[in-house]
Design a protein around this motif. Sequence first.
Motif, PDB file in Angstrom:
ATOM      1  N   LEU A 173      11.740  -0.900   7.977  1.00 15.67           N
ATOM      2  CA  LEU A 173      10.461  -0.630   7.300  1.00 15.67           C
ATOM      3  C   LEU A 173       9.799   0.554   7.978  1.00 15.67           C
ATOM      4  CD1 LEU A 173       8.267  -3.865   7.098  1.00 15.67           C
ATOM      5  CD2 LEU A 173       9.382  -2.648   5.234  1.00 15.67           C
ATOM      6  N   VAL A 174       9.149   1.382   7.200  1.00 17.57           N
ATOM      7  CA  VAL A 174       8.277   2.420   7.770  1.00 17.57           C
ATOM      8  C   VAL A 174       6.884   2.176   7.226  1.00 17.57           C
ATOM      9  CG1 VAL A 174       7.773   4.884   7.894  1.00 17.57           C
ATOM     10  CG2 VAL A 174      10.139   4.106   8.010  1.00 17.57           C
ATOM     11  N   LEU A 175       5.913   2.107   8.128  1.00 20.39           N
ATOM     12  CA  LEU A 175       4.512   2.008   7.719  1.00 20.39           C
ATOM     13  C   LEU A 175       3.879   3.361   8.011  1.00 20.39           C
ATOM     14  CD1 LEU A 175       3.543  -1.516   9.143  1.00 20.39           C
ATOM     15  CD2 LEU A 175       4.448  -0.944   6.890  1.00 20.39           C
ATOM     16  N   ALA A 176       3.613   4.105   6.940  1.00 18.15           N
ATOM     17  CA  ALA A 176       2.985   5.425   7.074  1.00 18.15           C
ATOM     18  C   ALA A 176       1.767   5.433   6.154  1.00 18.15           C
ATOM     19  CB  ALA A 176       3.995   6.505   6.685  1.00 18.15           C
ATOM     20  N   PRO A 182       0.813  -1.221   0.000  1.00 16.64           N
ATOM     21  CA  PRO A 182       0.000   0.000   0.000  1.00 16.64           C
ATOM     22  C   PRO A 182       0.848   1.273   0.000  1.00 16.64           C
ATOM     23  CG  PRO A 182      -0.239  -1.215   2.078  1.00 16.64           C
ATOM     24  CD  PRO A 182       0.662  -2.023   1.215  1.00 16.64           C
ATOM     25  N   GLU A 183       0.227   2.351  -0.376  1.00 18.65           N
ATOM     26  CA  GLU A 183       0.855   3.686  -0.328  1.00 18.65           C
ATOM     27  C   GLU A 183       1.378   3.918   1.098  1.00 18.65           C
ATOM     28  OE1 GLU A 183       1.012   7.529   1.158  1.00 18.65           O
ATOM     29  OE2 GLU A 183      -0.865   6.443   1.541  1.00 18.65           O
ATOM     30  N   GLY A 184       2.530   4.521   1.233  1.00 15.51           N
ATOM     31  CA  GLY A 184       3.073   4.806   2.561  1.00 15.51           C
ATOM     32  C   GLY A 184       3.974   3.706   3.093  1.00 15.51           C
ATOM     33  N   PHE A 185       4.129   2.619   2.313  1.00 17.03           N
ATOM     34  CA  PHE A 185       5.014   1.523   2.712  1.00 17.03           C
ATOM     35  C   PHE A 185       6.417   1.868   2.229  1.00 17.03           C
ATOM     36  CE2 PHE A 185       7.159  -2.456   1.703  1.00 17.03           C
ATOM     37  CZ  PHE A 185       6.930  -3.216   2.834  1.00 17.03           C
ATOM     38  N   THR A 229      11.547   8.267  10.176  1.00 21.07           N
ATOM     39  CA  THR A 229      10.135   8.689  10.116  1.00 21.07           C
ATOM     40  C   THR A 229      10.002  10.211   9.982  1.00 21.07           C
ATOM     41  OG1 THR A 229       9.738   9.073  12.486  1.00 21.07           O
ATOM     42  CG2 THR A 229       9.494   6.795  11.676  1.00 21.07           C
ATOM     43  N   GLY A 230      10.941  10.969  10.548  1.00 22.39           N
ATOM     44  CA  GLY A 230      10.820  12.421  10.546  1.00 22.39           C
ATOM     45  C   GLY A 230       9.640  12.911  11.373  1.00 22.39           C
ATOM     46  N   TRP A 231       9.043  12.020  12.177  1.00 27.92           N
ATOM     47  CA  TRP A 231       7.860  12.408  12.957  1.00 27.92           C
ATOM     48  C   TRP A 231       8.279  13.344  14.091  1.00 27.92           C
ATOM     49  CZ3 TRP A 231       3.077  12.053  11.457  1.00 27.92           C
ATOM     50  CH2 TRP A 231       2.043  12.265  12.373  1.00 27.92           C
ATOM     51  N   PRO A 232       7.538  14.436  14.328  1.00 23.06           N
ATOM     52  CA  PRO A 232       7.994  15.427  15.310  1.00 23.06           C
ATOM     53  C   PRO A 232       7.972  14.948  16.771  1.00 23.06           C
ATOM     54  CG  PRO A 232       5.846  16.037  14.400  1.00 23.06           C
ATOM     55  CD  PRO A 232       6.335  14.873  13.601  1.00 23.06           C
ATOM     56  N   ASP A 233       7.085  14.006  17.119  1.00 18.28           N
ATOM     57  CA  ASP A 233       7.016  13.541  18.512  1.00 18.28           C
ATOM     58  C   ASP A 233       7.854  12.276  18.677  1.00 18.28           C
ATOM     59  OD1 ASP A 233       5.139  15.559  18.902  1.00 18.28           O
ATOM     60  OD2 ASP A 233       3.522  14.241  18.224  1.00 18.28           O
ATOM     61  N   PRO A 234       8.507  12.128  19.837  1.00 21.66           N
ATOM     62  CA  PRO A 234       9.356  10.939  20.024  1.00 21.66           C
ATOM     63  C   PRO A 234       8.529   9.656  20.165  1.00 21.66           C
ATOM     64  CG  PRO A 234       9.261  12.231  22.036  1.00 21.66           C
ATOM     65  CD  PRO A 234       8.527  13.022  20.999  1.00 21.66           C
ATOM     66  N   PRO A 235       9.149   8.507  19.887  1.00 23.98           N
ATOM     67  CA  PRO A 235       8.431   7.237  20.080  1.00 23.98           C
ATOM     68  C   PRO A 235       8.221   6.998  21.573  1.00 23.98           C
ATOM     69  CG  PRO A 235      10.743   6.816  19.637  1.00 23.98           C
ATOM     70  CD  PRO A 235      10.552   8.302  19.474  1.00 23.98           C
TER      71      PRO A 235
END
Length: 216
Positions: free
Chosen positions: A176-179, A18-21, A108-114
């Motif tokens: 892998l990144v699942l987004a 899927p898109e975002g994989f 991921t570049g996600w602004p909040d930490p895991p």
Amino acid sequence: MPSASRRSLRFPSPPLPPEGFRYFPGALDEGEQRRLLGEVLARVEQAGWFQPTMPRSGRPLSVRMCNLGPLGWVSDRDGYRYQPHHPVTGAAWPDMPPALVRLWERFTGWPDPPQCCLVNFYRPGARMGLHRDEDEEARDAPILSISLGDAAVFVIGGRERRGPTCRLRLSSGDVLVLAGEARHAYHGIDRIVAGTSDLLPEGGRINLTLRRVTHR
Ligand code: SIN
Ligand code: FE2
């Protein structure tokens, strides 16, 4: 006369992820894998593995688990959930190694930490049935997955459990990144390919799954 579209209907192309994989084969070199494994196992040995069980039936899953970070994913007769303590010892989960936080930022570049690193240990013969990750409040945040040790056959489909799936062999050091859409897709591990890595002294596979659980 058959049209081109008829032909493509008769010979459908294999399903695509899927898109975002996003797949990063060999993202971690052997030195990075060994360092990361050492940091993770030192913490897991101190906290202890636990054996998750299925919500109603109480049947054990074939993987063993532990968590690092402020929240940990657990599964037992009471259901799937996140909690700040180990289900057997009651102790807080060990901290998340800083190297993992850096990998989260980089991939991921996600602004909040895991908030959670779920550590899954698969011996040869272990598997993980098709499921969606949906126990998080922050389901808009991506998921980061790191494979260490023996290779595994990863399966991913779409939002429907019975829809078409595609398969991918995940090897030690793959990320892998699942987004996007892929964040909501059914996925699982069909089997472990025993003897494909000597990273873990006794064989098997470790998967690290990093997630953001709550909104900021
Ligand atoms: C999971 O989806 O929980 C684990 C996937 C993996 O082991 O690669
Ligand atoms: Fe998952």
